[in-house]
Write a protein that holds these residues in place. Structure first.
Motif, short mmCIF file in Angstrom:
data_model
loop_
_atom_site.label_atom_id
_atom_site.label_comp_id
_atom_site.label_asym_id
_atom_site.label_seq_id
_atom_site.Cartn_x
_atom_site.Cartn_y
_atom_site.Cartn_z
N LEU A 93 -36.47 -28.97 14.28
CA LEU A 93 -37.63 -29.37 13.50
C LEU A 93 -38.31 -30.60 14.06
CD1 LEU A 93 -39.31 -28.83 10.95
CD2 LEU A 93 -37.72 -30.30 9.70
N ASP A 94 -37.51 -31.59 14.48
CA ASP A 94 -38.07 -32.85 14.95
C ASP A 94 -37.19 -33.41 16.07
OD1 ASP A 94 -39.44 -35.22 15.27
OD2 ASP A 94 -38.93 -36.02 13.28
N PRO A 95 -37.33 -32.85 17.28
CA PRO A 95 -36.43 -33.21 18.39
C PRO A 95 -36.34 -34.70 18.67
CG PRO A 95 -37.87 -31.39 19.02
CD PRO A 95 -38.35 -31.88 17.69
N GLY A 96 -37.44 -35.42 18.52
CA GLY A 96 -37.44 -36.85 18.85
C GLY A 96 -36.63 -37.70 17.88
N SER A 97 -36.35 -37.18 16.70
CA SER A 97 -35.64 -37.99 15.71
C SER A 97 -34.12 -37.81 15.76
CB SER A 97 -36.13 -37.63 14.30
OG SER A 97 -35.69 -36.35 13.93
N VAL A 98 -33.64 -36.90 16.58
CA VAL A 98 -32.21 -36.61 16.63
C VAL A 98 -31.68 -36.94 18.02
CG1 VAL A 98 -30.45 -34.83 16.37
CG2 VAL A 98 -32.47 -34.79 14.90
N ASP A 99 -30.97 -38.06 18.11
CA ASP A 99 -30.37 -38.48 19.38
C ASP A 99 -28.99 -37.85 19.50
OD1 ASP A 99 -29.10 -39.77 21.50
OD2 ASP A 99 -30.06 -41.70 21.08
N THR A 100 -28.92 -36.73 20.17
CA THR A 100 -27.67 -35.98 20.24
C THR A 100 -26.58 -36.74 20.99
OG1 THR A 100 -28.51 -34.74 22.14
CG2 THR A 100 -28.72 -33.71 19.98
N GLU A 101 -26.93 -37.58 21.94
CA GLU A 101 -25.90 -38.34 22.67
C GLU A 101 -25.21 -39.34 21.75
OE1 GLU A 101 -24.47 -37.74 25.68
OE2 GLU A 101 -25.71 -35.95 25.43
N LYS A 102 -25.96 -40.03 20.92
CA LYS A 102 -25.34 -40.95 19.96
C LYS A 102 -24.51 -40.17 18.95
CE LYS A 102 -28.51 -44.84 20.09
NZ LYS A 102 -29.51 -45.60 19.36
N LEU A 103 -25.05 -39.04 18.50
CA LEU A 103 -24.33 -38.22 17.52
C LEU A 103 -23.03 -37.67 18.09
CD1 LEU A 103 -27.22 -36.30 15.76
CD2 LEU A 103 -25.65 -37.93 14.72
N ARG A 104 -23.02 -37.35 19.36
CA ARG A 104 -21.79 -36.85 19.97
C ARG A 104 -20.65 -37.83 19.74
NH1 ARG A 104 -22.85 -34.41 25.94
NH2 ARG A 104 -20.72 -33.69 25.66
N ARG A 105 -20.92 -39.10 20.00
CA ARG A 105 -19.88 -40.12 19.83
C ARG A 105 -19.51 -40.30 18.36
NH1 ARG A 105 -23.18 -42.23 23.74
NH2 ARG A 105 -24.29 -43.56 22.26
N SER A 106 -20.52 -40.46 17.50
CA SER A 106 -20.22 -40.79 16.11
C SER A 106 -19.64 -39.61 15.35
CB SER A 106 -21.46 -41.33 15.40
OG SER A 106 -22.47 -40.35 15.32
N VAL A 107 -20.19 -38.42 15.52
CA VAL A 107 -19.69 -37.26 14.77
C VAL A 107 -18.30 -36.86 15.27
CG1 VAL A 107 -20.08 -34.81 14.27
CG2 VAL A 107 -21.99 -36.42 14.16
N THR A 108 -18.12 -36.79 16.57
CA THR A 108 -16.80 -36.45 17.11
C THR A 108 -15.78 -37.50 16.70
OG1 THR A 108 -17.88 -35.33 18.96
CG2 THR A 108 -15.54 -35.81 19.20
N GLY A 109 -16.16 -38.76 16.77
CA GLY A 109 -15.26 -39.84 16.37
C GLY A 109 -14.90 -39.77 14.90
N SER A 110 -15.86 -39.44 14.06
CA SER A 110 -15.59 -39.32 12.62
C SER A 110 -14.58 -38.22 12.34
CB SER A 110 -16.89 -39.02 11.85
OG SER A 110 -17.76 -40.11 11.91
N TRP A 111 -14.75 -37.07 12.98
CA TRP A 111 -13.79 -35.98 12.78
C TRP A 111 -12.42 -36.33 13.36
CZ3 TRP A 111 -13.97 -32.61 9.21
CH2 TRP A 111 -15.19 -32.18 8.70
N ARG A 112 -12.39 -37.03 14.48
CA ARG A 112 -11.11 -37.46 15.05
C ARG A 112 -10.38 -38.37 14.05
NH1 ARG A 112 -12.87 -39.43 19.46
NH2 ARG A 112 -12.38 -37.65 20.78
N ARG A 113 -11.09 -39.35 13.49
CA ARG A 113 -10.46 -40.27 12.52
C ARG A 113 -10.05 -39.54 11.24
NH1 ARG A 113 -14.56 -43.19 14.70
NH2 ARG A 113 -15.97 -42.84 12.94
N ALA A 114 -10.85 -38.60 10.80
CA ALA A 114 -10.56 -37.90 9.54
C ALA A 114 -9.36 -36.98 9.67
CB ALA A 114 -11.78 -37.10 9.11
N LEU A 115 -9.15 -36.41 10.84
CA LEU A 115 -8.13 -35.37 11.00
C LEU A 115 -6.86 -35.84 11.69
CD1 LEU A 115 -10.43 -32.37 12.03
CD2 LEU A 115 -9.33 -32.76 9.80
N ARG A 116 -6.96 -36.83 12.56
CA ARG A 116 -5.80 -37.20 13.38
C ARG A 116 -4.68 -37.76 12.52
NH1 ARG A 116 -6.45 -40.96 18.50
NH2 ARG A 116 -7.82 -39.26 19.07
N ARG A 117 -3.52 -37.32 12.86
CA ARG A 117 -2.31 -37.77 12.16
C ARG A 117 -1.86 -39.10 12.69
NH1 ARG A 117 2.97 -34.17 10.97
NH2 ARG A 117 3.81 -35.63 9.52
#
Length: 196
Positions: free
Chosen positions: A172-196
């Motif tokens: 919808l709005d390519p310029g508003s979504v920085d996928t490189e920043k999201l890669r770090r934050s989203v992947t990191g969030s799931w790692r913290r939420a799931l890792r034992r």
């Protein structure tokens, strides 16, 4: 060197599916016709009919082709936390260079909410996606890398929802979504939420 009949058939199918994906991205699935696909690909409508029979079969094949390999390189990765995190990271990475097939898949997926002929195809695709993710969670629980309190089906629904939601925002709005920043934050969030 002469191509075999199968090579010619495969080349024609690839060209037709690419043309269909381009048309979906440009004009939506409702405007997709066998004649337009043939014209865009440089073939007759008869060739499109020969390959797919009808628009519904073309759309089904396009849906399967566009989802296949969205995140390359995971085929040989054993199920578990690492594969799950690589999938999340890879999905977001692919959104940064979103190709026509990926765009077409996401548009078809979004339209499946209101198009009865698309809904069964995408229910099946989403069910398979969630099953793969749930398998990763279950394997991670079994090998001790994911917390025992994680509920595999719920994690799978949440991951698919998050990834597809980000993808639609990117379309919808390519310029508003920085996928490189999201890669770090989203992947990191799931790692913290799931890792034992």
């Amino acid at each position: 060197m002469r191509r075999t009949q199968q090579e010619r058939r495969d080349q024609a199918e690839t060209a037709l599916l690419t043309a269909a994906a381009e048309l979906v991205v440009e004009q939506g699935v409702r405007s997709l016709t066998l004649a337009r696909v043939g014209e865009r690909a440089g073939y007759s409508r008869g060739i499109v009919t020969h390959h797919f029979g009808a628009k519904q079969a073309l759309v089904e094949r396009l849906a399967r082709a566009t989802q296949a390999g969205f995140v390359p390189g995971l085929e040989n990765e054993p199920p578990g936390l690492d594969r799950l995190l690589r999938l999340i990271d890879g999905y977001l990475g692919e959104l940064g260079r979103i190709a026509v097939f990926n765009q077409a898949f996401l548009l078809l997926w979004a339209e499946s909410a209101t198009q009865p002929e698309l809904a069964p195809i995408f229910r099946e695709r989403d069910a398979a996606f969630r099953a793969d993710l749930a398998e990763d969670v279950e394997a991670g629980i079994a090998d001790g890398t994911i917390v025992e309190s994680a509920v595999a089906d719920e994690v799978a629904i949440a991951v698919v929802g998050q990834l597809r939601g980000i993808a639609l925002q990117r379309l919808l709005d390519p310029g508003s979504v920085d996928t490189e920043k999201l890669r770090r934050s989203v992947t990191g969030s799931w790692r913290r939420a799931l890792r034992r």
